[in-house]
Design an enzyme around this catalytic site. Structure first.
Site, PDB file in Angstrom:
ATOM      1  N   ARG A 239       0.844  -1.183   0.000  1.00 50.98           N
ATOM      2  CA  ARG A 239       0.000   0.000   0.000  1.00 50.98           C
ATOM      3  C   ARG A 239       0.883   1.238   0.000  1.00 50.98           C
ATOM      4  O   ARG A 239       1.968   1.215   0.604  1.00 50.98           O
ATOM      5  CB  ARG A 239      -0.869   0.069   1.273  1.00 50.98           C
ATOM      6  N   GLU A 268      -1.985   7.988  -4.060  1.00 54.59           N
ATOM      7  CA  GLU A 268      -2.311   7.582  -5.429  1.00 54.59           C
ATOM      8  C   GLU A 268      -3.774   7.906  -5.757  1.00 54.59           C
ATOM      9  O   GLU A 268      -4.601   7.941  -4.840  1.00 54.59           O
ATOM     10  CB  GLU A 268      -2.033   6.079  -5.629  1.00 54.59           C
ATOM     11  N   HIS A 286      -0.970   0.357  -9.627  1.00 54.70           N
ATOM     12  CA  HIS A 286      -1.744  -0.481  -8.685  1.00 54.70           C
ATOM     13  C   HIS A 286      -2.519  -1.583  -9.431  1.00 54.70           C
ATOM     14  O   HIS A 286      -3.754  -1.613  -9.412  1.00 54.70           O
ATOM     15  CB  HIS A 286      -2.704   0.400  -7.854  1.00 54.70           C
TER      16      HIS A 286
HETATM   17  C1  GLV Z   1      -5.497  -4.436  -3.844  1.00 58.29           C
HETATM   18  O1  GLV Z   1      -4.672  -3.635  -3.554  1.00 58.29           O
HETATM   19  C2  GLV Z   1      -6.263  -5.171  -2.877  1.00 58.29           C
HETATM   20  O2  GLV Z   1      -6.174  -4.869  -1.683  1.00 58.29           O
HETATM   21  O3  GLV Z   1      -7.006  -6.072  -3.285  1.00 58.29           O
END
Ligand code: GLV
Length: 327
Positions: A239, A268, A286
């Protein structure tokens, strides 16, 4: 009358269709990212919501919508939810673990390899038309096979990356986690539990796979980067906020570590401007869980949770199961 449900972002048409069969669905075909006041307003009268990591559900949102019984997040991470606020109000929160583990581990390993072998940097060089001849030291990176793989956050995804490294690439695996794995889990991958300082000092390739919480905020900052080998790489698929992005950009620019691979960023979709200008970083938006099959499985699991919670079934992946049956 069917229960009312908000689907807060655009999703697969098949998932929407399935939810429409059970619920009175308000969807978001324009895929607007709702501001907090918009989200509060959209949730009015809804018994359930289907969200993604972009919707923050906190005490204020829940208090404005006391009829809300369940929020199903299409993500394994749920730092966008204030779980104690859910639990004290008896609202169920669910996420999508397991279905994305292997896909996300594939991506984490790929990003680490791309970082170690300078794939993005060399591709940019080629696209700029600068490749005119072979040179003995052109884009020399560092080996992945046989190197020491350090994993911070040894949950399901961390173990998946460790397995790939140990069994596929003969890597020596060290890890740090809140709790140590059992001997049965460590043995097949030869994983060695170490303290954080040892992990930073010994890893050739450090991969971050821990959940975000106030305790993990800036777990990797200037002081931690200074403990890493100058030849080491850092990969973050966890994260934004776990790494101090400004400190990382400075370390990359000054070559205090060799390179980084980042799929997640503080704030982000904004990316720290310094990260956009340093060459030795691979940047992706991401997408670690982004395969068609896995995104479908995540959407279906979020829908399974929503349907079960609102029709008297058993939600498969609750985050706060203690609230089930309380309302
Ligand atoms: C993606 O970052 C998730 O947490 O599924």
């Amino acid at each position: 009358m069917k229960p009312k449900v908000l689907v807060a972002r655009s999703v697969f048409p098949a998932t929407l269709e399935r939810l429409r069969a059970q619920f009175d669905v308000e969807d978001n075909p324009d895929d607007i990212i709702y501001s907090k006041p918009q989200l509060i307003e959209r949730l009015h009268g809804k018994a359930g919501a289907f969200t993604t990591g972009s919707e923050r559900i906190d005490a204020e949102v829940l208090d404005a919508n006391p009829q809300l019984r369940v929020v199903a997040n299409m993500a394994v991470g749920y730092n966008n939810f204030d779980i104690p606020a859910f639990t004290v109000r008896g609202v169920l929160a669910t996420n999508t673990p397991d279905v994305l583990t292997e896909t996300t581990a594939d991506f984490g390993f790929a990003l680490m390899m791309a970082t170690a072998r300078r794939m993005a940097e060399s591709e940019h060089f080629l696209r700029r038309g600068e490749w005119t001849r072979w040179a003995y030291d052109m884009f020399t990176g560092s080996d992945v096979h046989g190197a020491t793989l350090g994993i911070l956050g040894m949950g399901r995804i961390g173990q998946g990356i460790a397995r790939r490294g140990a069994l596929g690439f003969g890597m020596n695996v060290i890890y740090h986690n809140r709790s140590r794995l059992s001997a049965e889990q460590e043995a097949p991958i030869g994983a060695r539990y170490v303290d954080k300082a040892t992990l930073l000092r010994e890893a050739d390739h450090l991969v971050l796979v821990l959940p975000y919480s106030p305790q993990s905020h800036h777990v990797i900052g200037a002081a931690e980067l200074a403990q890493m080998k100058p030849t080491a790489t850092l990969t973050n698929i966890a994260r934004g906020g776990i790494v101090d992005d400004a400190a990382l950009a400075a370390a990359l620019r000054e070559r205090r570590i060799a390179a980084a691979g980042l799929d997640v960023f503080e704030g982000e979709p904004s990316v720290h401007p310094d990260l956009l200008t340093v060459p030795n970083v691979v940047l992706t938006p991401h997408i670690a869980s982004a395969t068609v099959a896995t995104r479908r499985a995540m959407a279906e699991l979020a829908a399974d949770n929503l349907v079960a919670a609102l029709t008297g079934g058993t939600p498969p992946t609750p985050i706060n199961p203690e609230v089930i049956g309380r309302r």
